[in-house]
Motif scaffolding. Sequence first.
Motif, PDB file in Angstrom:
ATOM      1  N   MET A 140     -39.909  17.246 -14.527  1.00 51.87           N
ATOM      2  CA  MET A 140     -38.846  16.790 -15.654  1.00 51.87           C
ATOM      3  C   MET A 140     -38.636  15.450 -15.418  1.00 51.87           C
ATOM      4  N   LEU A 141     -37.888  14.838 -16.420  1.00 50.95           N
ATOM      5  CA  LEU A 141     -37.671  13.411 -16.612  1.00 50.95           C
ATOM      6  C   LEU A 141     -36.222  13.269 -16.367  1.00 50.95           C
ATOM      7  N   SER A 142     -35.813  12.123 -15.642  1.00 52.89           N
ATOM      8  CA  SER A 142     -34.443  11.986 -15.362  1.00 52.89           C
ATOM      9  C   SER A 142     -34.021  10.811 -16.273  1.00 52.89           C
ATOM     10  N   CYS A 143     -33.290  10.857 -17.186  1.00 51.65           N
ATOM     11  CA  CYS A 143     -32.950   9.695 -18.306  1.00 51.65           C
ATOM     12  C   CYS A 143     -31.510   9.141 -17.834  1.00 51.65           C
ATOM     13  N   ARG A 144     -31.370   8.027 -17.389  1.00 53.15           N
ATOM     14  CA  ARG A 144     -30.267   7.377 -16.949  1.00 53.15           C
ATOM     15  C   ARG A 144     -29.636   6.139 -17.788  1.00 53.15           C
ATOM     16  N   LEU A 145     -28.183   6.127 -18.199  1.00 52.31           N
ATOM     17  CA  LEU A 145     -27.569   4.720 -18.721  1.00 52.31           C
ATOM     18  C   LEU A 145     -27.011   4.228 -17.371  1.00 52.31           C
ATOM     19  N   ILE A 146     -27.655   2.754 -17.327  1.00 55.57           N
ATOM     20  CA  ILE A 146     -26.699   2.352 -16.037  1.00 55.57           C
ATOM     21  C   ILE A 146     -25.975   1.191 -16.381  1.00 55.57           C
TER      22      ILE A 146
ATOM     23  N   ASN B 201     -24.359   8.015 -17.455  1.00 54.29           N
ATOM     24  CA  ASN B 201     -24.664   9.144 -17.983  1.00 54.29           C
ATOM     25  C   ASN B 201     -25.907   9.449 -17.648  1.00 54.29           C
ATOM     26  N   GLU B 202     -26.349  10.878 -17.411  1.00 51.04           N
ATOM     27  CA  GLU B 202     -27.686  11.058 -16.892  1.00 51.04           C
ATOM     28  C   GLU B 202     -27.996  12.252 -17.695  1.00 51.04           C
ATOM     29  N   GLN B 203     -29.431  12.565 -18.269  1.00 51.42           N
ATOM     30  CA  GLN B 203     -29.978  13.785 -18.793  1.00 51.42           C
ATOM     31  C   GLN B 203     -31.202  14.086 -18.158  1.00 51.42           C
ATOM     32  N   PHE B 204     -31.581  15.331 -17.996  1.00 48.07           N
ATOM     33  CA  PHE B 204     -32.619  15.745 -17.663  1.00 48.07           C
ATOM     34  C   PHE B 204     -33.458  16.239 -18.560  1.00 48.07           C
ATOM     35  N   ILE B 205     -34.571  16.074 -18.787  1.00 49.67           N
ATOM     36  CA  ILE B 205     -35.394  16.575 -20.155  1.00 49.67           C
ATOM     37  C   ILE B 205     -36.679  16.982 -19.464  1.00 49.67           C
ATOM     38  N   HIS B 206     -37.304  17.958 -20.242  1.00 46.06           N
ATOM     39  CA  HIS B 206     -38.625  18.544 -20.014  1.00 46.06           C
ATOM     40  C   HIS B 206     -39.702  17.391 -20.245  1.00 46.06           C
ATOM     41  N   ALA B 207     -40.691  17.040 -19.421  1.00 41.92           N
ATOM     42  CA  ALA B 207     -41.650  15.818 -19.823  1.00 41.92           C
ATOM     43  C   ALA B 207     -42.698  16.584 -20.774  1.00 41.92           C
ATOM     44  N   PRO B 208     -42.738  15.695 -21.878  1.00 36.61           N
ATOM     45  CA  PRO B 208     -43.840  16.109 -22.742  1.00 36.61           C
ATOM     46  C   PRO B 208     -45.569  16.147 -22.305  1.00 36.61           C
ATOM     47  N   ASP B 209     -45.655  15.482 -21.090  1.00 39.63           N
ATOM     48  CA  ASP B 209     -46.861  15.591 -20.458  1.00 39.63           C
ATOM     49  C   ASP B 209     -46.951  16.834 -19.305  1.00 39.63           C
ATOM     50  N   HIS B 210     -45.905  17.845 -19.437  1.00 47.06           N
ATOM     51  CA  HIS B 210     -45.836  18.628 -18.342  1.00 47.06           C
ATOM     52  C   HIS B 210     -47.243  19.715 -18.422  1.00 47.06           C
ATOM     53  N   VAL B 211     -47.731  19.772 -17.115  1.00 49.01           N
ATOM     54  CA  VAL B 211     -48.637  20.884 -17.055  1.00 49.01           C
ATOM     55  C   VAL B 211     -48.310  22.324 -16.920  1.00 49.01           C
ATOM     56  N   CYS B 212     -48.984  23.182 -17.481  1.00 49.44           N
ATOM     57  CA  CYS B 212     -48.295  24.811 -17.640  1.00 49.44           C
ATOM     58  C   CYS B 212     -49.343  25.469 -17.199  1.00 49.44           C
TER      59      CYS B 212
ATOM     60  N   PRO C 130     -20.311   1.347 -24.374  1.00 49.01           N
ATOM     61  CA  PRO C 130     -20.187  -0.315 -24.189  1.00 49.01           C
ATOM     62  C   PRO C 130     -20.429  -0.776 -22.812  1.00 49.01           C
ATOM     63  N   SER C 131     -20.439  -0.258 -22.010  1.00 49.51           N
ATOM     64  CA  SER C 131     -20.732  -0.954 -20.376  1.00 49.51           C
ATOM     65  C   SER C 131     -22.105  -0.514 -20.170  1.00 49.51           C
ATOM     66  N   ALA C 132     -22.812   0.263 -20.864  1.00 52.45           N
ATOM     67  CA  ALA C 132     -24.311   0.512 -20.530  1.00 52.45           C
ATOM     68  C   ALA C 132     -25.164  -0.712 -20.877  1.00 52.45           C
ATOM     69  N   ASP C 133     -26.003  -1.059 -19.870  1.00 51.93           N
ATOM     70  CA  ASP C 133     -26.803  -2.408 -19.805  1.00 51.93           C
ATOM     71  C   ASP C 133     -28.342  -1.959 -19.818  1.00 51.93           C
ATOM     72  N   GLN C 134     -28.640  -0.752 -19.452  1.00 49.63           N
ATOM     73  CA  GLN C 134     -30.196  -0.460 -19.506  1.00 49.63           C
ATOM     74  C   GLN C 134     -30.348   1.038 -19.308  1.00 49.63           C
ATOM     75  N   LEU C 135     -31.285   1.508 -19.678  1.00 48.59           N
ATOM     76  CA  LEU C 135     -32.024   2.885 -19.859  1.00 48.59           C
ATOM     77  C   LEU C 135     -33.110   2.929 -18.557  1.00 48.59           C
TER      78      LEU C 135
END
Length: 138
Positions: free
Chosen positions: A51-57, A65-76, A109-114
């Motif tokens: 999975m991918l961990s996507c974070r606002l830093i 803030n953090e979200q976990f998403i299924h990776a689009p290149d996931h091997v099944c 407003p305080s987010a600087d990067q992803l």
Amino acid sequence: LAMPPVAAVELSRQTVFRLILDDGRCRLETIEKVNGDFRKRRVRRQLHPGMLSCRLISTNGAILNEQFIHAPDHVCAVLNTNRIGKEPEVLLLAGLGPQLFQVRFPESPSADQLEIHRVTATSPLREQSLLLTVPFTQ
């Protein structure tokens, strides 16, 4: 016939990051501000490796803030049982070529990067090297 009053929908503003994952590398396609009726997920996704961990830093390095998403290149892995007279075999299926995906966060407003990381293990949670850092301004 009188129609019952429609409840007002409270719209919120979010930032959408559209990204492309290709051969283990991640790059930003676009950033877009959107308005809508964004509801929270009812069920929390179960974490698994890949999975991918996507974070606002924030500017000081804190995770806002953090979200976990299924990776689009996931091997099944799939068991092929349609082999008449032969043992079943394991087939690995994966998307080929660049895979477009998006992640959406409420405005901060305080987010600087992803930052995008790949999860390599879930107990304890570990991540692979950083796939992408996207600096941005609100």
